[in-house]
Design a protein around this motif. Structure first.
Motif, mmCIF file in Angstrom:
data_model
loop_
_atom_site.group_PDB
_atom_site.id
_atom_site.type_symbol
_atom_site.label_atom_id
_atom_site.label_comp_id
_atom_site.label_asym_id
_atom_site.label_seq_id
_atom_site.Cartn_x
_atom_site.Cartn_y
_atom_site.Cartn_z
ATOM 1 N N ARG A 1 0.848 -1.194 0.000
ATOM 2 C CA ARG A 1 0.000 0.000 0.000
ATOM 3 C C ARG A 1 0.882 1.242 0.000
ATOM 4 O O ARG A 1 1.905 1.285 0.672
ATOM 5 N N CYS A 2 0.468 2.254 -0.754
ATOM 6 C CA CYS A 2 1.264 3.478 -0.900
ATOM 7 C C CYS A 2 1.390 4.191 0.447
ATOM 8 O O CYS A 2 0.392 4.441 1.119
ATOM 9 N N MET A 3 2.650 4.490 0.812
ATOM 10 C CA MET A 3 2.924 5.101 2.121
ATOM 11 C C MET A 3 3.139 6.607 2.029
ATOM 12 O O MET A 3 3.623 7.232 2.973
ATOM 13 N N TYR B 1 -2.244 8.903 5.045
ATOM 14 C CA TYR B 1 -1.567 8.058 4.076
ATOM 15 C C TYR B 1 -2.438 7.901 2.834
ATOM 16 O O TYR B 1 -3.664 7.845 2.929
ATOM 17 N N CYS B 2 -1.780 7.769 1.663
ATOM 18 C CA CYS B 2 -2.503 7.516 0.414
ATOM 19 C C CYS B 2 -3.147 6.130 0.438
ATOM 20 O O CYS B 2 -4.347 5.988 0.211
ATOM 21 N N HIS B 3 -2.310 5.101 0.735
ATOM 22 C CA HIS B 3 -2.783 3.718 0.902
ATOM 23 C C HIS B 3 -3.476 3.119 -0.321
ATOM 24 O O HIS B 3 -4.213 2.150 -0.204
ATOM 25 N N LYS B 4 -3.234 3.697 -1.519
ATOM 26 C CA LYS B 4 -3.665 3.017 -2.751
ATOM 27 C C LYS B 4 -2.710 1.846 -3.008
ATOM 28 O O LYS B 4 -1.585 1.837 -2.495
ATOM 29 N N PRO B 5 -3.111 0.855 -3.813
ATOM 30 C CA PRO B 5 -2.175 -0.246 -4.111
ATOM 31 C C PRO B 5 -0.857 0.299 -4.671
ATOM 32 O O PRO B 5 -0.860 1.159 -5.554
ATOM 33 N N ARG C 1 5.094 2.872 -3.028
ATOM 34 C CA ARG C 1 4.334 4.027 -3.510
ATOM 35 C C ARG C 1 3.461 3.613 -4.697
ATOM 36 O O ARG C 1 3.816 2.710 -5.463
ATOM 37 N N CYS C 2 2.349 4.308 -4.870
ATOM 38 C CA CYS C 2 1.523 4.135 -6.068
ATOM 39 C C CYS C 2 2.200 4.877 -7.222
ATOM 40 O O CYS C 2 3.160 5.619 -7.028
ATOM 41 N N ARG C 3 1.706 4.679 -8.417
ATOM 42 C CA ARG C 3 2.287 5.310 -9.606
ATOM 43 C C ARG C 3 2.343 6.828 -9.470
ATOM 44 O O ARG C 3 3.356 7.465 -9.763
ATOM 45 N N GLN C 4 1.259 7.417 -9.020
ATOM 46 C CA GLN C 4 1.162 8.876 -8.905
ATOM 47 C C GLN C 4 2.201 9.424 -7.906
ATOM 48 O O GLN C 4 2.917 10.376 -8.203
ATOM 49 N N HIS C 5 2.330 8.791 -6.757
ATOM 50 C CA HIS C 5 3.206 9.333 -5.713
ATOM 51 C C HIS C 5 4.656 8.872 -5.857
ATOM 52 O O HIS C 5 5.527 9.352 -5.125
ATOM 53 N N HIS C 6 4.921 7.927 -6.774
ATOM 54 C CA HIS C 6 6.302 7.534 -7.026
ATOM 55 C C HIS C 6 7.059 8.679 -7.673
ATOM 56 O O HIS C 6 8.263 8.826 -7.518
HETATM 57 ZN ZN LIG Z 1 -0.109 7.059 -3.434
#
Ligand SMILES: [Zn+2]
Length: 196
Positions: free
Chosen positions: A148-150, A157-161, A186-191
């Protein structure tokens, strides 16, 4: 090995970002093999775990029988240690081996071995990690696991896959072994977002 096991040979790749539970899934399958009395060999590049009497305990508390775990720095190291009677070859962190692993895993499967790998598909920059692309292409089965995205914003927290591995701070080398002090899922967006 029985005939029935021989015909079951396949290549499975367990893939996901750091902290997604790849080794946990490897261990789950290891436990199933053991309960079926398969001969299993688990290859790791090094052992950074605590030793128990008859087991190797990972930092997640997963237990592999000591006699099943082998250290292999190179693909040749793996090949040299494979026993004739082995039914299943498990390799942790396959992205760290060189490209010769791609041809070798196919050979081992053709010889009747089940091969199960864990694979970090991309490095912290999002670039393909070593032989990861070819290993995925050669797999008979791909098991993808997600953390989960941290990423945190305004205390939430974002917590998306999470499909990416984010490296904190400013280290430039591609291969730097570390844990949660250095990396996060991290998710794609937050990476794409730089560390604060
Ligand atoms: Zn995220």
């Amino acid at each position: 090995m029985s005939k029935s096991k021989e015909s079951q040979a396949y290549l499975e790749v367990i893939t996901g970002a750091m902290f997604s539970g790849k080794t946990r899934e490897l261990h789950r399958q290891y436990s199933v093999f053991k309960s079926c009395h398969f001969n299993v060999q688990v290859f790791k590049r090094d052992i950074d775990q605590r030793y128990a009497q008859d087991e190797i305990v990972t930092h997640d508390g997963l237990r592999f029988a000591k006699q099943d775990v082998f250290i292999a720095k190179t693909v040749d190291d793996i090949e040299r240690q494979i026993k004739k009677g082995t039914d299943a070859i498990m390799i942790d962190e396959a992205q760290f081996y060189d490209s010769s692993i791609v041809k070798k895993v196919d050979e081992w499967v053709d010889k009747g071995k089940i091969v199960v790998l864990t694979l970090l598909p991309t490095d912290y920059r999002g670039e393909t990690f070593g032989p990861a692309g070819d290993l995925l292409a050669h797999a008979d089965k791909i098991t993808q696991v997600f953390g989960r995205c941290m990423f945190m914003e305004n205390g939430l927290y974002c917590h998306k896959p999470a499909t990416k591995t984010f490296r904190k701070g400013d280290v430039k080398d591609v291969v730097v072994v570390g844990g949660s002090e250095l990396y996060e899922a991290r998710c794609r967006q937050h990476h794409k977002i730089k560390d604060k």
